[in-house]
Design a protein around this motif. Structure first.
Motif, PDB file in Angstrom:
ATOM      1  N   ASP A  22     -12.986 -50.479  51.572  1.00 16.91           N
ATOM      2  CA  ASP A  22     -13.397 -51.669  50.825  1.00 16.91           C
ATOM      3  C   ASP A  22     -13.878 -52.726  51.811  1.00 16.91           C
ATOM      4  O   ASP A  22     -13.173 -53.677  52.134  1.00 16.91           O
ATOM      5  N   TYR A  23     -15.116 -52.569  52.281  1.00 18.13           N
ATOM      6  CA  TYR A  23     -15.662 -53.517  53.243  1.00 18.13           C
ATOM      7  C   TYR A  23     -15.927 -54.878  52.627  1.00 18.13           C
ATOM      8  O   TYR A  23     -15.979 -55.876  53.344  1.00 18.13           O
ATOM      9  N   ARG A  25     -13.870 -56.491  50.891  1.00 16.10           N
ATOM     10  CA  ARG A  25     -12.617 -57.226  51.068  1.00 16.10           C
ATOM     11  C   ARG A  25     -12.490 -57.814  52.472  1.00 16.10           C
ATOM     12  O   ARG A  25     -11.994 -58.919  52.652  1.00 16.10           O
ATOM     13  N   GLU A 184      -5.232 -48.066  58.318  1.00 14.98           N
ATOM     14  CA  GLU A 184      -5.130 -49.364  57.651  1.00 14.98           C
ATOM     15  C   GLU A 184      -5.655 -50.434  58.590  1.00 14.98           C
ATOM     16  O   GLU A 184      -5.167 -50.591  59.700  1.00 14.98           O
ATOM     17  N   GLN A 190      -7.158 -60.013  55.479  1.00 17.91           N
ATOM     18  CA  GLN A 190      -7.306 -59.051  54.392  1.00 17.91           C
ATOM     19  C   GLN A 190      -7.090 -57.630  54.915  1.00 17.91           C
ATOM     20  O   GLN A 190      -7.467 -57.311  56.041  1.00 17.91           O
ATOM     21  N   ALA A 192      -7.422 -53.371  54.266  1.00 18.56           N
ATOM     22  CA  ALA A 192      -8.129 -52.313  53.540  1.00 18.56           C
ATOM     23  C   ALA A 192      -7.732 -50.962  54.117  1.00 18.56           C
ATOM     24  O   ALA A 192      -7.484 -50.833  55.323  1.00 18.56           O
TER      25      ALA A 192
END
Length: 254
Positions: A22-23, A25, A184, A190, A192
């Protein structure tokens, strides 16, 4: 040498975009870290630009352009660059860097591309293919949009380094299988989950030749000399000018 944190330039969507890669994010934090990281700013990007050589006047597709640092360098060297990426958040960061007139498009490298045949002189896939389980359809599309004799420049996680670090972590990787791994990443506050596909060297070269490419260069380039002074802790156990991290290819469309 311990495992270095890697911040790949480029990205594609996986089968579960809400769970992995999820870039959007982490776009802002990722962009900031990528600017000065050892592996990106002082190793991968300079090596890719060295392999690209004189790009003045060449039409180049930056396949998975991310926030646009490589796009900017190529454009500064006189190339006519188009950038694609699956992440709208990363393209927003690229737009801030490159300006409103930059040719940037949302596109998934796992699917068909919206370009006509034979339109690019070069395609650069910088740290992007290792997000894909199946390279076949993607390489076929990249071959299609390249003119005959055009180049595909690729960098990926070095298959030996992945196996080495997994052994050091007490795992028992099966090198000759195409297998997935997850990491991770926390950037800009943030977090992802990132998913990658590891494959042996022979699987890479077979995929390239099956897609109609001739392998001109396989490179394990040196890092930029000033990196040793900027990152002394990372180089405490390295005496030479190279380390095993990424593997680079220059391919010719036949």
């Amino acid at each position: 040498m311990s495992r270095m944190t890697t911040t790949p330039e480029n990205h594609v969507r996986t089968a579960h975009p809400s769970r992995f890669n999820d870039y959007d994010r982490i776009a802002e934090g990722y962009t900031a870290e990528n600017e000065t990281s050892l592996l990106n700013a002082y190793y991968e990007r300079p090596a890719m630009l060295e392999l690209a050589g004189d790009v003045s006047g060449r039409r180049i597709l930056d396949a998975g352009c991310g926030s646009g640092p490589l796009f900017a360098e190529l454009r500064d060297r006189g190339a006519l660059v188009t950038g694609i990426d699956a992440s709208a958040g990363m393209l927003e960061q690229a737009r801030r860097r490159l300006g409103a007139d930059a040719d940037l498009r949302v596109a998934d490298l796992a699917g068909p591309l919206s370009f006509p045949d034979d339109v690019f002189d070069d395609v650069i896939a910088s740290l992007v293919l290792h997000y894909l389980e199946d390279w076949g359809p993607t390489l076929a599309e990249l071959r299609r949009v390249l003119r005959p004799g055009g180049r595909l420049l690729v960098s990926v996680d070095h298959p030996f380094s992945v196996t080495l670090y997994q052994h050091m972590a007490g795992e028992k990787p099966k090198y000759f299988e195409t297998r997935t791994r997850t990491e991770e990443w926390t950037m800009g506050g943030q977090t992802a989950q990132m998913s990658f596909w590891n494959r042996p060297l022979h699987a890479m070269t077979e995929a390239f030749t099956t897609a109609g490419f001739r392998i001109n260069v396989i490179s394990e380039p040196p890092y930029v000399p000033e990196a040793r002074e900027l990152f002394p802790e990372e180089f405490r156990e390295i005496t030479g000018t190279r380390f095993v991290c990424f593997l680079f290819f220059v391919l010719e469309a036949s």
